[in-house]
Scaffold this active site. Structure first.
Site, mmCIF file in Angstrom:
data_model
loop_
_atom_site.group_PDB
_atom_site.id
_atom_site.type_symbol
_atom_site.label_atom_id
_atom_site.label_comp_id
_atom_site.label_asym_id
_atom_site.label_seq_id
_atom_site.Cartn_x
_atom_site.Cartn_y
_atom_site.Cartn_z
ATOM 1 N N SER A 53 -0.214 7.268 -2.736
ATOM 2 C CA SER A 53 -1.005 6.716 -3.886
ATOM 3 C C SER A 53 -0.605 7.406 -5.144
ATOM 4 O O SER A 53 0.732 7.243 -5.397
ATOM 5 C CB SER A 53 -2.378 7.042 -3.443
ATOM 6 N N ASP A 110 -4.960 -4.519 -0.535
ATOM 7 C CA ASP A 110 -5.240 -3.376 -1.048
ATOM 8 C C ASP A 110 -6.321 -3.470 -2.361
ATOM 9 O O ASP A 110 -5.848 -4.215 -3.393
ATOM 10 C CB ASP A 110 -3.999 -2.791 -1.527
ATOM 11 N N HIS A 125 -5.270 -0.001 1.284
ATOM 12 C CA HIS A 125 -4.924 1.344 0.696
ATOM 13 C C HIS A 125 -4.922 2.443 1.743
ATOM 14 O O HIS A 125 -4.366 3.440 1.509
ATOM 15 C CB HIS A 125 -5.632 1.551 -0.609
#
Length: 195
Positions: free
Chosen positions: A100, A150, A180
């Site tokens: 991320s 996501d 995610h």
């Protein structure tokens, strides 16, 4: 920068870069799952959003403070070079492993230092940046995972990441996942890619 270094018994050196709200402990287990014999340099981001560590500031969700991204990318690159000198590892052994926000700062390093960083595992990156360098990434090998549903990184954002990398001739291996969340399936696929 706050960090943990664990000396391994063989190459490579994983530079672990956590997601928003993580720290230098967050990805240690994943680094060990990827290769239990590798060395690990796990770094905590220097920016706080509320009380959550990050690697660079953002204006809002999905909008980066690009000046801060540049500043923090330079800062992180300098720290990795300093760590290589202090812990006696070869920068050519480094594999960036980011999740991320950590994957996003890894993108910054890959795009701006293609001679220095040439291998990376990017879990769920996003890179909505206007001013991109045009260096060739033809020596760069990247494994990336992207979520089909996501809630943070849209499919178009994911496709943009791939486009940015492939337009610069990086060798990109892609795995589409559900969302995610970082899963065991992704880590196993990354381990197989490394092998």
């Amino acid at each position: 920068m706050h960090h943990i270094f664990k000396q391994g018994t063989q190459e490579p050196v994983f530079v672990l870069l956590h997601g928003t709200g993580g720290d230098e402990n967050s990805l240690l287990e994943i680094g060990e799952m990827l290769n239990e014999k590798a060395s690990i340099l796990s770094i905590r981001g220097n920016v706080l959003e509320g009380n959550m560590p990050r690697f660079f500031r953002r204006v809002t969700e999905g909008v980066y403070d690009e000046a801060d991204l540049t500043l923090r990318g330079n800062e992180l690159r300098a720290f990795i070079k300093e760590a290589a000198a202090n812990y006696h590892f070869d920068l050519r052994q480094v594999i960036l492993v980011g999740y991320s926000n950590g994957a996003n700062i890894a993108m910054q390093l890959l795009l701006h230092e293609p001679e220095l960083f040439q291998k990376a595992i990017l879990f769920h990156p996003m890179f909505p940046v206007e001013n991109l360098p045009i260096y060739s990434l033809e020596k760069t090998h990247i494994f990336t995972t992207l979520g089909e549903q996501d809630p943070i990184v849209s499919i178009s954002d994911s496709l943009h990441v791939i486009k940015v990398l492939e337009e610069r001739h990086a060798v990109v291996t892609k795995l589409w996942t559900a969302n995610h969340q970082l899963t065991y399936q992704e880590i196993l696929a990354a381990k197989q890619w490394l092998a």
